[in-house]
Write a protein that holds these residues in place. Structure first.
Motif, PDB file in Angstrom:
ATOM      1  N   SER A 116      82.173 -16.207  47.302  1.00  0.00           N
ATOM      2  CA  SER A 116      82.344 -14.783  47.563  1.00  0.00           C
ATOM      3  C   SER A 116      81.041 -14.285  48.175  1.00  0.00           C
ATOM      4  O   SER A 116      80.048 -14.107  47.489  1.00  0.00           O
ATOM      5  CB  SER A 116      82.656 -14.056  46.248  1.00  0.00           C
ATOM      6  OG  SER A 116      82.698 -12.667  46.447  1.00  0.00           O
ATOM      7  N   ARG A 117      81.052 -14.123  49.501  1.00  0.00           N
ATOM      8  CA  ARG A 117      79.832 -13.731  50.204  1.00  0.00           C
ATOM      9  C   ARG A 117      79.695 -12.213  50.122  1.00  0.00           C
ATOM     10  O   ARG A 117      80.528 -11.466  50.618  1.00  0.00           O
ATOM     11  CB  ARG A 117      79.922 -14.169  51.674  1.00  0.00           C
ATOM     12  CG  ARG A 117      78.595 -14.250  52.441  1.00  0.00           C
ATOM     13  CD  ARG A 117      77.815 -12.988  52.652  1.00  0.00           C
ATOM     14  NE  ARG A 117      78.567 -11.921  53.287  1.00  0.00           N
ATOM     15  CZ  ARG A 117      78.042 -10.790  53.750  1.00  0.00           C
ATOM     16  NH1 ARG A 117      76.760 -10.538  53.620  1.00  0.00           N
ATOM     17  NH2 ARG A 117      78.812  -9.850  54.283  1.00  0.00           N
ATOM     18  N   GLY A 118      78.644 -11.776  49.436  1.00  0.00           N
ATOM     19  CA  GLY A 118      78.409 -10.351  49.271  1.00  0.00           C
ATOM     20  C   GLY A 118      77.101  -9.929  49.915  1.00  0.00           C
ATOM     21  O   GLY A 118      76.372 -10.724  50.503  1.00  0.00           O
ATOM     22  N   ASP A 119      76.809  -8.677  49.776  1.00  0.00           N
ATOM     23  CA  ASP A 119      75.646  -8.063  50.401  1.00  0.00           C
ATOM     24  C   ASP A 119      74.350  -8.564  49.779  1.00  0.00           C
ATOM     25  O   ASP A 119      74.224  -8.640  48.554  1.00  0.00           O
ATOM     26  CB  ASP A 119      75.783  -6.547  50.210  1.00  0.00           C
ATOM     27  CG  ASP A 119      74.620  -5.773  50.766  1.00  0.00           C
ATOM     28  OD1 ASP A 119      74.121  -6.165  51.828  1.00  0.00           O
ATOM     29  OD2 ASP A 119      74.219  -4.775  50.140  1.00  0.00           O
ATOM     30  N   THR A 121      71.732  -7.009  49.571  1.00  0.00           N
ATOM     31  CA  THR A 121      71.076  -5.915  48.836  1.00  0.00           C
ATOM     32  C   THR A 121      71.930  -5.489  47.639  1.00  0.00           C
ATOM     33  O   THR A 121      71.769  -4.381  47.110  1.00  0.00           O
ATOM     34  CB  THR A 121      70.784  -4.709  49.751  1.00  0.00           C
ATOM     35  OG1 THR A 121      72.004  -4.226  50.317  1.00  0.00           O
ATOM     36  CG2 THR A 121      69.839  -5.087  50.866  1.00  0.00           C
ATOM     37  N   LEU A 122      72.855  -6.384  47.219  1.00  0.00           N
ATOM     38  CA  LEU A 122      73.553  -6.306  45.926  1.00  0.00           C
ATOM     39  C   LEU A 122      74.635  -5.237  45.839  1.00  0.00           C
ATOM     40  O   LEU A 122      75.060  -4.875  44.747  1.00  0.00           O
ATOM     41  CB  LEU A 122      72.547  -6.118  44.771  1.00  0.00           C
ATOM     42  CG  LEU A 122      71.397  -7.125  44.707  1.00  0.00           C
ATOM     43  CD1 LEU A 122      70.483  -6.800  43.521  1.00  0.00           C
ATOM     44  CD2 LEU A 122      71.913  -8.553  44.602  1.00  0.00           C
ATOM     45  N   ARG A 123      75.136  -4.742  46.974  1.00  0.00           N
ATOM     46  CA  ARG A 123      76.241  -3.791  46.931  1.00  0.00           C
ATOM     47  C   ARG A 123      77.573  -4.528  47.060  1.00  0.00           C
ATOM     48  O   ARG A 123      77.632  -5.617  47.619  1.00  0.00           O
ATOM     49  CB  ARG A 123      76.104  -2.762  48.057  1.00  0.00           C
ATOM     50  CG  ARG A 123      74.863  -1.889  47.935  1.00  0.00           C
ATOM     51  CD  ARG A 123      74.589  -1.138  49.220  1.00  0.00           C
ATOM     52  NE  ARG A 123      74.423  -2.057  50.338  1.00  0.00           N
ATOM     53  CZ  ARG A 123      74.496  -1.709  51.619  1.00  0.00           C
ATOM     54  NH1 ARG A 123      74.752  -0.467  51.944  1.00  0.00           N
ATOM     55  NH2 ARG A 123      74.312  -2.602  52.573  1.00  0.00           N
ATOM     56  N   GLY A 124      78.631  -3.930  46.576  1.00  0.00           N
ATOM     57  CA  GLY A 124      79.958  -4.529  46.686  1.00  0.00           C
ATOM     58  C   GLY A 124      80.675  -4.545  45.349  1.00  0.00           C
ATOM     59  O   GLY A 124      80.130  -4.152  44.322  1.00  0.00           O
ATOM     60  N   HIS A 125      81.924  -5.005  45.368  1.00  0.00           N
ATOM     61  CA  HIS A 125      82.766  -5.026  44.164  1.00  0.00           C
ATOM     62  C   HIS A 125      82.426  -6.250  43.300  1.00  0.00           C
ATOM     63  O   HIS A 125      83.177  -7.221  43.248  1.00  0.00           O
ATOM     64  CB  HIS A 125      84.244  -5.062  44.550  1.00  0.00           C
ATOM     65  CG  HIS A 125      84.744  -3.802  45.165  1.00  0.00           C
ATOM     66  ND1 HIS A 125      85.004  -2.661  44.428  1.00  0.00           N
ATOM     67  CD2 HIS A 125      85.045  -3.488  46.449  1.00  0.00           C
ATOM     68  CE1 HIS A 125      85.450  -1.706  45.240  1.00  0.00           C
ATOM     69  NE2 HIS A 125      85.483  -2.182  46.469  1.00  0.00           N
TER      70      HIS A 125
END
Length: 478
Positions: A116-119, A121-125
Motif C-alpha cells: 500500500s503505497r502512501g504519502d 509525509t504520512l497522510r492518507g487512509h
C-alpha cells in the motif's frame, strides 16, 4: 513528543558509509530467489516516482489484475486514488481490490505481496486501508499476516527516518514530520513524528509504540542481516515494523533480510513510500528523461500545464513559473462553483481560451484560484462535495480539448489522478521514468484520448522551487 530540527549535514556526517557495490551484489542475488508478484496500490499517481518500464492500471477489475499477473515484470501498480476518497469509499474499493487480487492469483497459481503505497509525509487512509486489505485477503485465502512494515523513507522528496523519527527536509534542515504543514492536513492530520507513536496515534492505541519492532540505522549500517531477519521472524499479531532509512542502501539491506524472512514463511503487509517499490521490484537506476525521449512526434501545438495543488511547495513553484516567458496563464475562478450558471460559463471560457492558445503554439498554464474555498469548520462535508465538482470541472478541461497538446503536466496528486483516469481516459500506462527526481512521466496507452503522449505527474509537495519552470522551459524548446 516535541523533537528538534536537525541540520542535514550534521546528521549525515554521523552515519557510517557502506560498500554500495557489495550491497548491490547481495540484493541482486537475493531477488533471484524471490518470486511473488508484487502489487502496488497507489493512493495517488505520484507513487511511480522511482520506477520505469512498469505498468500502471487505472482500474482494479479482475481482467486488469490478471493482465498484471501475466506480465513478465515482477511488479505492477494499480492506481486507486484513494487519498481523495471518503473512509466508506476507500473501504469498499480495498475490499474489491483484495478480493480480485486473490481471485487473479488463484487463476495464475501465483503467490503475491501487496504494498500500500502512501504519502511520504504520512497522510492518507491509514491504518484503514491496510487493515481492510489484511482482513479481506485472510477471509478469501489461507494467508495469515504476521506483521505490517512501515517504511515512509523517500530520498528524492527529502523524507528520512532517523532514530524512529520521520523528517521532512526543507533546504538544509530536517523538520520532524509532525511539525510540518502536512501534519495539519484537515483530513489526515496527526501530531506524532516518532513513527511508532504515529502508528499508535493512528490506530487509536490498538498498537502500542513500545511493543513495535524497530529496524535501526545502526543494524542496517552494520549489515547485521541475521539480526534484522530474526527481528522479522519474531513479529506476530499484525504488529508494526518501523524501518529507519536515510538512503537506498538502508532499504536494500532491509529488503535482503525481509526476503529471507518471507522465504521462511512470514507474511507481511506493507505501508510504504516510493523507495521500497524500486528496491523490492528490482528496478534499475535510470537517467532523467530528456526532451527528445518525451516528444514522440513533432508538433506546432503548445503544451498544457494544470495546477490544482495548494500546498506551500506548489505555491512557490507557481510563483517561479510566472517568471517564465514561454507560457500563457489562464486563471480558473473555481469559487464560482457556488453559482452554477456562472461556474458553467467560467469553465466554458477556460476551455475555449486553452484550445485557442494550444492551437496557436502557445504553452498554457491553467491554474485554479489560489485562495482556498473555506465554508467553515462545521461544513467539511459540503466543502468535500464542492471540491469534487471543482475537480470534475478541471478534469473536463482536458476531456474537452479539441487539439492534442505537445505534452501535459498536472500539478498535484489528486489533480493528476483525475486528469489521467477521467480526462485522458487512461486504462493502462507505462512509466517512462522521471523528468526530475521524484517527478514521474507516464506514456499513455492506445486507448487514451491522446495515445502515446507524455504525461508529467508533478506531485504537489516535491521538487525545488524552480523545477516546474525548468521542466516547462525544457519541454518548450523547439
Amino acid at each position: 513528543m516535541q523533537t528538534n530540527n536537525r541540520s542535514v549535514d550534521e546528521v549525515f556526517s554521523q552515519i557510517p558509509s557502506l560498500d554500495t557495490n557489495l550491497v548491490n551484489d547481495i540484493i541482486e542475488q537475493e531477488l533471484q530467489h524471490f518470486n511473488p508478484k508484487i502489487i502496488v496500490l497507489d493512493d495517488d499517481p505520484t507513487g511511480v516516482q522511482t520506477v520505469h518500464g512498469i505498468s500502471v492500471y487505472t482500474d482494479w477489475s479482475i481482467e486488469s489484475i490478471d493482465r498484471g499477473f501475466k506480465e513478465d515484470h515482477s511488479m505492477f501498480f494499480i492506481l486507486t486514488n484513494s487519498r481523495g476518497f471518503t473512509s466508506a469509499e476507500t473501504t469498499k474499493a480495498h475490499q474489491e481490490i483484495a478480493a480480485n487480487i486473490v481471485a487473479a492469483a488463484q487463476i495464475n497459481n501465483r503467490e503475491f505481496i501487496v504494498i500500500s503505497r502512501g504519502d511520504s509525509t504520512l497522510r492518507g487512509h491509514y491504518p484503514l486501508e491496510t487493515e481492510v486489505l489484511k482482513d479481506t485477503i485472510e477471509a478469501k485465502s489461507d494467508i495469515r499476516f504476521d506483521g505490517e512494515i512501515l517504511l515512509p523513507f523517500f530520498k528524492e522528496g527529502g523524507r528520512f527516518t532517523i532514530d524512529n523519527i520521520h523528517y521532512v527536509q526543507y533546504d538544509n534542515e530536517l523538520i520532524p514530520a509532525g511539525e510540518t504543514e502536512f501534519a495539519k492536513d484537515r483530513t489526515f492530520g496527526y501530531t506524532s513524528s516518532h513513527l511508532g507513536e504515529w502508528a499508535e496515534e493512528k490506530s487509536n492505541g490498538k498498537y502500542q509504540a513500545e511493543h513495535m519492532t524497530y529496524i535501526s540505522l545502526e543494524s542496517l549500517r552494520a549489515m547485521n542481516i541475521e539480526l534484522i531477519e530474526q527481528q522479522l521472524l519474531n513479529v506476530v499479531d499484525f504488529n508494526k515494523v518501523i524501518v529507519n532509512a536515510v538512503d537506498y542502501t538502508d532499504v536494500q539491506i532491509f529488503t535482503i533480510a525481509l526476503i529471507k524472512a518471507i522465504n521462511k514463511g512470514k507474511q507481511f503487509m506493507f505501508r510504504s513510500a516510493a523507495a521500497l517499490t524500486k528496491v523490492i521490484g528490482g528496478v534499475s537506476d535510470k537517467s532523467l528523461l530528456t526532451r527528445d525521449e518525451m516528444m514522440s512526434e513533432d508538433t506546432d501545438h503548445g503544451g498544457l500545464v494544470i495546477i490544482g495543488s495548494h500546498v506551500q511547495k506548489t505555491t512557490e513553484q507557481f510563483k517561479e513559473l510566472k517568471k517564465s516567458s514561454v507560457i500563457e496563464f489562464v486563471e480558473f475562478n473555481v469559487h464560482l462553483v457556488l453559482e452554477p450558471v456562472q461556474f458553467k460559463n467560467e469553465l466554458n471560457r477556460v476551455v475555449e481560451t486553452t484550445n485557442k492558445l494550444i492551437l496557436r503554439g502557445k504553452n498554457v498554464a491553467v491554474y485554479t484560484k489560489r485562495e482556498r474555498l473555506d465554508l467553515g469548520e462545521d461544513r467539511k462535508e459540503d466543502e468535500l462535495k464542492l471540491s469534487v465538482k471543482i475537480s470534475d470541472a478541471v478534469t473536463s478541461i482536458v476531456k474537452r480539448l479539441e487539439v492534442r497538446p505537445a505534452y501535459i503536466i498536472a500539478k498535484g496528486g489528486i489533480t493528476s489522478s483525475d486528469i489521467g483516469t477521467n480526462g485522458l481516459e487512461v486504462k493502462r500506462a507505462t512509466v517512462a521514468g522521471q523528468i526530475r527526481p521524484g517527478i514521474p512521466v507516464w506514456t499513455t496507452g492506445d486507448e487514451s484520448k491522446f495515445p502515446g503522449i507524455s504525461y508529467v505527474i508533478f506531485p504537489g509537495n516535491v521538487g525545488t522551487n524552480t523545477d516546474l519552470r525548468e521542466v516547462v522551459e525544457m519541454l518548450s524548446k523547439k
